[in-house]
Write an enzyme that holds these catalytic residues in place. Structure first.
Site, mmCIF file in Angstrom:
data_model
loop_
_atom_site.group_PDB
_atom_site.id
_atom_site.type_symbol
_atom_site.label_atom_id
_atom_site.label_comp_id
_atom_site.label_asym_id
_atom_site.label_seq_id
_atom_site.Cartn_x
_atom_site.Cartn_y
_atom_site.Cartn_z
ATOM 1 N N ASN A 93 86.046 59.994 104.255
ATOM 2 C CA ASN A 93 87.461 60.257 104.511
ATOM 3 C C ASN A 93 88.075 59.104 105.302
ATOM 4 O O ASN A 93 88.956 59.309 106.132
ATOM 5 C CB ASN A 93 87.636 61.583 105.274
ATOM 6 C CG ASN A 93 89.064 62.104 105.176
ATOM 7 O OD1 ASN A 93 89.886 61.570 104.433
ATOM 8 N ND2 ASN A 93 89.363 63.143 105.943
ATOM 9 N N ASP A 325 98.309 58.536 116.028
ATOM 10 C CA ASP A 325 96.989 59.113 116.340
ATOM 11 C C ASP A 325 96.930 59.596 117.788
ATOM 12 O O ASP A 325 96.543 60.736 118.070
ATOM 13 C CB ASP A 325 95.864 58.090 116.091
ATOM 14 C CG ASP A 325 95.710 57.746 114.609
ATOM 15 O OD1 ASP A 325 96.441 58.325 113.783
ATOM 16 O OD2 ASP A 325 94.863 56.896 114.290
ATOM 17 N N ARG A 400 90.058 64.229 115.464
ATOM 18 C CA ARG A 400 91.037 64.255 116.568
ATOM 19 C C ARG A 400 91.370 65.681 117.008
ATOM 20 O O ARG A 400 91.705 65.913 118.164
ATOM 21 C CB ARG A 400 92.314 63.492 116.196
ATOM 22 C CG ARG A 400 92.025 62.045 115.902
ATOM 23 C CD ARG A 400 93.200 61.114 116.021
ATOM 24 N NE ARG A 400 92.805 59.842 115.439
ATOM 25 C CZ ARG A 400 92.001 58.950 116.021
ATOM 26 N NH1 ARG A 400 91.541 59.165 117.232
ATOM 27 N NH2 ARG A 400 91.659 57.829 115.397
ATOM 28 N N LYS A 425 83.457 60.926 112.807
ATOM 29 C CA LYS A 425 84.306 60.003 112.019
ATOM 30 C C LYS A 425 84.606 58.734 112.815
ATOM 31 O O LYS A 425 84.608 57.638 112.248
ATOM 32 C CB LYS A 425 85.606 60.703 111.617
ATOM 33 C CG LYS A 425 86.483 59.870 110.686
ATOM 34 C CD LYS A 425 87.670 60.664 110.160
ATOM 35 C CE LYS A 425 88.363 59.977 108.985
ATOM 36 N NZ LYS A 425 89.215 58.868 109.335
HETATM 37 O O1 LIG Z 1 95.729 50.790 109.792
HETATM 38 C C1 LIG Z 1 95.036 51.539 110.497
HETATM 39 O O2 LIG Z 1 93.968 51.163 111.026
HETATM 40 C C2 LIG Z 1 95.506 52.917 110.734
HETATM 41 C C3 LIG Z 1 96.835 53.240 110.494
HETATM 42 C C4 LIG Z 1 97.399 54.573 110.798
HETATM 43 O O3 LIG Z 1 97.623 55.221 109.572
HETATM 44 P P1 LIG Z 1 99.104 55.352 108.871
HETATM 45 O O4 LIG Z 1 99.640 54.012 108.656
HETATM 46 O O5 LIG Z 1 98.767 56.070 107.608
HETATM 47 O O6 LIG Z 1 99.955 56.155 109.816
HETATM 48 C C5 LIG Z 1 96.448 55.409 111.652
HETATM 49 O O7 LIG Z 1 96.862 56.753 111.647
HETATM 50 C C6 LIG Z 1 95.021 55.310 111.175
HETATM 51 O O8 LIG Z 1 94.153 56.088 111.980
HETATM 52 C C7 LIG Z 1 94.529 53.891 111.246
HETATM 53 C C1 LIG Z 2 94.381 58.969 110.356
HETATM 54 C C2 LIG Z 2 93.161 58.595 110.757
HETATM 55 O O1 LIG Z 2 92.215 58.014 109.978
HETATM 56 P P1 LIG Z 2 92.241 57.171 108.606
HETATM 57 O O2 LIG Z 2 91.791 55.811 109.006
HETATM 58 O O3 LIG Z 2 91.272 57.883 107.732
HETATM 59 O O4 LIG Z 2 93.641 57.175 108.062
HETATM 60 C C3 LIG Z 2 92.728 58.829 112.164
HETATM 61 O O5 LIG Z 2 91.675 58.283 112.550
HETATM 62 O O6 LIG Z 2 93.407 59.546 112.916
#
Ligand SMILES: O=C(O)C1=C[C@@H](OP(=O)(O)O)[C@@H](O)[C@H](O)C1
Ligand SMILES: C=C(OP(=O)(O)O)C(=O)O
Length: 439
Positions: A93, A325, A400, A425
């Site tokens: 995931n 997050d 989370r 995760k």
């Molecule tokens: O680029 C990244 O490392 C992330 C971007 C965010 O997602 P979104 O852009 O979908 O909000 C965040 O929620 C995720 O945990 C990590």
């Molecule tokens: C949204 C998250 O993860 P992902 O990198 O799978 O999008 C998260 O870690 O909160």
């Protein structure tokens, strides 16, 4: 061994020192960039968790040598195209793995399938696939249109026109295109222009992407509004030789919050004033709620209220688009505030590990809070002393949910976290670190 439930005793105080695990966002970007960069890169401080494991396993399947040379140190031998150029990849995931590998493999050439756990097959990827198809990528949906699993075949690249990508569902689509862009510019000997259509959410994650690309020798030009990005035809990734992954700022949010509600001092090592991660701004949210935070270059020290003794945090009404997050942590500790707290502009919560707006509402209600929500907002009312309930808290396979709801033990009653191992995760040892700090 799978542990189905973890009961946490009521607590009154927390203090101590935490060494953060490496940043998930930086680890997965660094692993991919090192894999597509010719030569050897040594990465230190790499996160060891489900999300980085699926990235590493996929790189191994595609013939990239990523050797673990010490506890959190990997030596990666990179270069494109990958060989073998056919592989079936399982990415759990991990949004950061699925989205960035889709773009890199679709532009590189080869035959790949990308799949994940059932929830991953409900997390959108259509905006990224549309953008890549416009550049000549060959991508098919193997299940529902707009979602993984995907099949990728070799592209017929054409980057003479700007590639447009929507930024309103996930910033990871733009991140994926940016990191993969030098693969296409090199093959086509042309600049690649990426234009963001409409709003860009979670913008600080794009700053991480640009910072990481710069460390691998590629500077991306962009306008002041972050709507137009140009990757030059002369862009070539170059190994930085060694790169240190800083601590995870989203993981820091649980300890910043813990110090805020349970006195502290809590010293958090691994991220601080020099961090490139937007989630470090969560420290300012804690200051607004009543904490004192001292910033060092790579650490933070937090002192706060004693909510178990009846002290209250200051309520907030804030836009959390930039820190989606860490925002979950603010929602969880809103139960200790002096009035209702409103989180706005968090629509992306609905397409993450679970529908986080619904999940947060359900579980905070279980422990006694009144909660209201809408398509992109959540309002949490404080829990009065007589309203507290001990609950079996569902975590929806969302790390989370488990981590931020562990903060609900300062209301005088025990709380049970179901499926606590879902923290693997991003933070496999979360509960042992938490238990060390809390009394
Ligand atoms: O680029 C990244 O490392 C992330 C971007 C965010 O997602 P979104 O852009 O979908 O909000 C965040 O929620 C995720 O945990 C990590
Ligand atoms: C949204 C998250 O993860 P992902 O990198 O799978 O999008 C998260 O870690 O909160």
């Amino acid at each position: 061994m799978s542990l189905e439930a973890l009961t946490l005793s009521p607590a009154t105080h927390a203090q101590g020192t935490v060494q953060l695990p490496g940043s998930k966002s930086i680890s997965n970007r660094a692993l991919l960039l090192a894999a597509i960069t010719s030569g050897t890169t040594t990465l230190t401080g790499v996160l060891d968790s489900d999300d980085t494991r699926v990235m590493l396993e996929s790189l191994h399947k595609m013939g990239v040598s990523a050797q673990k040379v010490a506890e959190t140190t990997y030596r990666i031998q990179g270069g494109v195209p990958f060989s073998p150029s056919r592989a079936d990849l399982f990415l759990g995931n991990a949004g950061t793995a699925v989205r960035s590998l889709t773009a890199a493999l679709a532009l590189m050439g080869g035959e790949f399938t990308l799949s994940g756990i059932p929830r991953m097959h409900e997390r959108p990827i259509g905006d990224l696939v549309d953008a890549l198809r416009a550049a000549g990528a060959q991508i098919d949906y193997l299940g529902n249109d707009g979602y993984p699993p995907l099949r990728i075949r070799s592209p017929q690249l054409n980057i003479s026109q700007p590639i447009r990508v929507k930024g309103s569902v996930s910033s990871q689509f733009l991140t994926a295109l940016l990191m993969a862009a030098p693969i296409a510019t090199q093959q086509c000997q042309q600049d690649l222009v990426i234009e963001v259509e409409g709003t860009l959410i979670s913008q600080p994650y794009i700053a991480i992407t640009l910072d990481m690309m710069a460390r691998f020798g590629v500077q991306v030009e962009h306008d002041a509004n972050w709507q137009r990005f140009v990757v030059s035809k002369s862009a070539r990734y170059q190994s930085p030789e060694t790169l240190h992954v800083e601590g995870d700022a989203s993981s820091a949010s649980y300890f910043l919050a813990l110090g805020t509600i349970a006195g502290g001092p809590i010293r958090i090592e691994g991220v601080g004033a020099l961090s490139v991660q937007g989630d470090v701004q969560f420290a300012n949210v804690m200051q607004q709620m009543g904490a004192e935070v001292q910033f060092e270059p790579n650490a933070m020290v937090v002192r706060g209220k004693k909510v178990a003794a009846g002290e209250k945090l200051r309520a907030f009404d804030m836009d959390f688009n930039l820190i989606p997050d860490a925002a979950m942590t603010a929602a969880a500790i809103a139960i200790y505030a002096d009035g209702p707290c409103t989180l706005r502009n968090i629509a992306s919560w609905r397409v993450k590990e679970t529908d986080r707006i619904d999940a947060m509402q359900n579980e905070l209600r279980q422990i006694g809070a009144q909660v209201e929500s809408g398509p992109d907002w959540l309002r949490v009312y404080p829990i009065a002393p007589e309203q507290w309930r001990s609950a079996r808290i569902h975590t929806y396979d969302d790390h989370r949910m488990a981590m931020c709801l562990s903060l609900a033990v300062f209301g005088g009653v025990p709380q049970t976290i179901l499926d606590p191992n879902c923290v693997s995760k991003t933070f496999p040892h979360y509960f042992s670190v938490f238990n060390e700090l809390v009394q």
